[in-house]
Write an enzyme that holds these catalytic residues in place. Structure first.
Site, PDB file in Angstrom:
ATOM      1  N   THR A 384      43.599 -27.340 -31.653  1.00 33.82           N
ATOM      2  CA  THR A 384      43.324 -28.518 -32.454  1.00 33.82           C
ATOM      3  C   THR A 384      44.631 -29.265 -32.411  1.00 33.82           C
ATOM      4  O   THR A 384      45.604 -28.755 -31.882  1.00 33.82           O
ATOM      5  CB  THR A 384      42.962 -28.068 -33.894  1.00 33.82           C
ATOM      6  OG1 THR A 384      41.727 -27.384 -33.838  1.00 33.82           O
ATOM      7  CG2 THR A 384      42.847 -29.210 -34.880  1.00 33.82           C
ATOM      8  N   SER A 455      34.957 -27.029 -41.812  1.00 34.63           N
ATOM      9  CA  SER A 455      36.236 -27.002 -41.094  1.00 34.63           C
ATOM     10  C   SER A 455      37.330 -26.404 -41.974  1.00 34.63           C
ATOM     11  O   SER A 455      37.172 -26.308 -43.194  1.00 34.63           O
ATOM     12  CB  SER A 455      36.617 -28.442 -40.738  1.00 34.63           C
ATOM     13  OG  SER A 455      37.910 -28.494 -40.203  1.00 34.63           O
ATOM     14  N   GLY A 476      45.195 -24.562 -35.760  1.00 33.65           N
ATOM     15  CA  GLY A 476      45.324 -23.113 -35.964  1.00 33.65           C
ATOM     16  C   GLY A 476      44.099 -22.437 -36.511  1.00 33.65           C
ATOM     17  O   GLY A 476      44.190 -21.330 -37.039  1.00 33.65           O
TER      18      GLY A 476
HETATM   19  O1  DON Z   1      37.647 -27.308 -37.811  1.00 33.56           O
HETATM   20  C1  DON Z   1      38.159 -26.214 -37.732  1.00 33.56           C
HETATM   21  O2  DON Z   1      38.531 -25.578 -38.693  1.00 33.56           O
HETATM   22  C2  DON Z   1      38.387 -25.610 -36.356  1.00 33.56           C
HETATM   23  N1  DON Z   1      37.426 -26.153 -35.437  1.00 33.56           N
HETATM   24  C3  DON Z   1      39.783 -25.897 -35.942  1.00 33.56           C
HETATM   25  C4  DON Z   1      40.120 -25.319 -34.622  1.00 33.56           C
HETATM   26  C5  DON Z   1      41.556 -25.153 -34.415  1.00 33.56           C
HETATM   27  O3  DON Z   1      42.367 -25.432 -35.243  1.00 33.56           O
HETATM   28  C6  DON Z   1      41.945 -24.546 -33.151  1.00 33.56           C
HETATM   29  N2  DON Z   1      43.367 -24.653 -32.980  1.00 33.56           N
HETATM   30  N3  DON Z   1      44.283 -24.101 -32.920  1.00 33.56           N
END
Ligand code: DON
Length: 573
Positions: A384, A455, A476
């Site tokens: 992300t 999320s 994360g």
């Molecule tokens: O929205 C969320 O919580 C997840 N899709 C976030 C994914 C994420 O942070 C991946 N990265 N490191």
């Protein structure tokens, strides 16, 4: 433990410097862009890629405000950081204007209209893991383009064409990939070919990618031009929408033209809470991040963390016990507020969180099996990216955006040159079945047509005495909430500079599994022993979070915190 620069010390050095410079040059302090502590007066952009931070700062220098810069950075990241930067994903924005107006924008993806509760289960009712993670069926209706259109329409100053142009140039002319990116693209070659048999710009068919190779994305440049010319219609209708739907049909995906046309980002009321005299402004559901962040802060506030010290055993114990309880609440109570009555008021009530900590026992870890979600009366491989921006006037933007996994579903829209998300995995595909981050959920986050998946993204802004203090967020997965929380307390409780707070080693507990994940060197061996003797399971793991943040010093300068765990870059002026 790493060395921390005390803010107090840098203030003293800074004030001596300001006085000297003012005396020598007669400059008004407002004209001083940079001081000798590497802090900036006129604005700052911190993002996961140097090229994107550069784009943002150029927009600010041209007279754009923080929203103009944010829109330009969002589109630039879609080009130069395709792991997570996106137009085929979604995200959240928390905004605070220079005069204190706050707002929050939910541009999270949605399930398609034909999505259904059990769509990822086999005939025996068990989750088919890869189905929600890879390929066309994992894709939610993208929200980023509409989010940017909405943000710009409400607060932007420069023209839409101006803020889109830098991303178009980067896609058209190419940019040099970093060593990290070359390695990732080579590693994903076979997966990309599996989901995109005709190749994509990310696949090097002749040889392997090397650092500094130019990645040119002509199809993406054309898509961005359509968005530049037509705004949301350039993506949700016309040629790009046709390409998305054609791509869906190739891989039995669900998204239709109607789904695209009906997608709209939503302005929501930001969550606010207090912590030791600071005001926290953060993201409400559809993210769980804001509620959980406020819960964590309220849970630890009664304890003297500063006296105990950073990552000392008592500090870690209290934080872990708070996290255990908050993540249990997340699993039961949080979901899309348009579909489920989230008990937001109760969960963010200081008394509720104090009571949740009442059965915490200093002598032994509370087993997660003994912690259920609190009873509330009312019903009301990772990637992300986060960027933080402040402008000359003091407007602040905190945006976290994602495709979910690294490079999302790995499906690039044929002819349109961008990757689609695999955000459907953030739904609870079956009560109690963990998603890719080990998070569990139930009814509140069950799949339903047109619903947004829960999320953990936690874009946040902190105020002190009614003035801007910090802009913060991180990727994360499930660790997002705890990374943002620990970054905030690193500054407020442990007097760290922004950069030290970001770089400081972190740890994480999420109720289930009942383990404390610890970055290398986060805890010394004595602390680890003490915690183990009380029954805590300590599990070493790789990097936690990739925080990009900005702190406003009491002298009015911006201090950047760019996470050394990635290629992240803070640029000020
Ligand atoms: O929205 C969320 O919580 C997840 N899709 C976030 C994914 C994420 O942070 C991946 N990265 N490191």
């Amino acid at each position: 433990m790493q060395k921390t620069i005390k803010r107090q010390t840098s203030y003293k050095i800074l004030s001596a410097y300001l006085v000297t410079v003012a005396l020598l040059s007669g400059c008004a302090s407002g004209q001083l862009g940079k001081n000798n502590s590497g802090e900036y007066k006129n604005g700052m952009v911190v993002s996961a890629h140097p090229e994107a931070s550069e784009v943002g700062i150029e927009i600010l220098k041209k007279g754009g405000n923080a929203i103009d810069a944010a829109v330009a950075v969002q589109f630039a990241l879609a080009v130069v950081y395709p792991n997570a930067g996106n137009i085929g994903g979604g995200g959240f924005m928390v905004y605070r204007s220079a005069d204190g107006e706050v707002n929050a924008l939910d541009f999270r993806e949605k399930a398609a209209k034909s999505a259904s509760r059990d769509m990822y289960l086999d005939s025996a009712g068990n989750p088919i893991i890869d189905k929600s993670l890879y390929g066309h069926l994992a894709v939610g209706v993208p929200g980023s383009v509409d989010g940017m259109v909405e943000a710009h329409k409400k607060y932007g100053k420069l023209s839409w064409a101006q803020v889109l142009q830098p991303a178009i140039d980067l896609a058209q002319n190419g940019f040099k990939i970093t060593k990290r990116q070359a390695g990732e693209l080579n590693g994903l070659h076979h997966k990309f070919m599996q989901f995109n048999p005709n190749g994509t710009a990310f696949v090097n068919l002749e040889s392997t990618w090397q650092e500094n190779d130019l990645l040119v994305q002509k199809e993406l440049a054309n898509t961005l031009k359509l968005i530049q010319e037509k705004g949301r219609a350039g993506f949700y209708e016309g040629a790009v929408a046709d390409s998305i739907v054609a791509e869906m049909q190739l891989g039995k995906g669900l998204i239709t033209k109607e789904d695209l046309k009906n997608y709209h980002a939503v302005w929501r009321k930001a969550i606010t809470g207090n912590y030791r005299g600071y005001k926290i402004i953060t993201m409400p559901p559809t993210s769980s991040g804001g509620i959980a962040l406020v819960q964590l802060l309220q849970s630890v506030e009664p304890y003297p963390l500063k006296k105990w010290g950073h990552n000392a055993d008592s500090t870690v114990q209290v934080i872990v016990e708070a996290e255990r309880r908050v993540y249990a609440d997340r699993a039961k109570h949080l979901g899309d507020p348009d579909f489920y009555a989230v008990p937001q008021m109760e969960l963010t009530n200081p008394e509720y969180n104090k009571n949740r900590m009442a059965n915490f026992n200093w002598a032994a870890a509370t087993p997660s099996s003994a912690v259920l979600a609190g009873e509330v009366k009312g019903k009301e491989h990772e990637e992300t990216t986060h960027y933080s921006i402040v402008d000359r006037e003091g407007n602040a933007v905190s945006i976290t955006t994602t495709l979910n996994g690294s490079y999302g579903s790995l499906v690039a829209v044929k002819g349109a040159g961008f990757l689609l998300n695999n955000e459907m995995d953030d739904f609870s595909v079956k009560p109690g079945a963990p998603n890719m981050y080990g998070l569990v959920g139930g009814e509140a986050n069950a799949i339903a047509p047109n619903k947004r998946m829960l999320s953990s993204m936690t874009p946040s802004i902190v105020e002190k005495d009614g003035k801007l203090f910090m802009v913060v967020g991180t990727p994360g997965g499930s660790t997002i909430i705890t990374s943002v929380f620990q970054t905030i307390i690193n500054v407020i409780d442990f007097d760290m500079s922004m950069q030290s707070a970001v770089a400081a080693k972190k740890f994480h507990h999420q109720w289930l599994p009942d383990e404390v994940y610890v970055e290398k060197d986060a805890l010394d061996s004595l602390t680890t022993q003490k915690l183990k003797s009380k029954g805590y399971i300590i599990s070493p793991r790789g990097p936690i979070g990739r925080v990009d943040a900005i702190l406003k010093t009491k002298w009015g300068y911006y201090q950047g915190g760019a996470d050394p765990r990635g290629d992240d870059k803070a640029i000020g002026y």
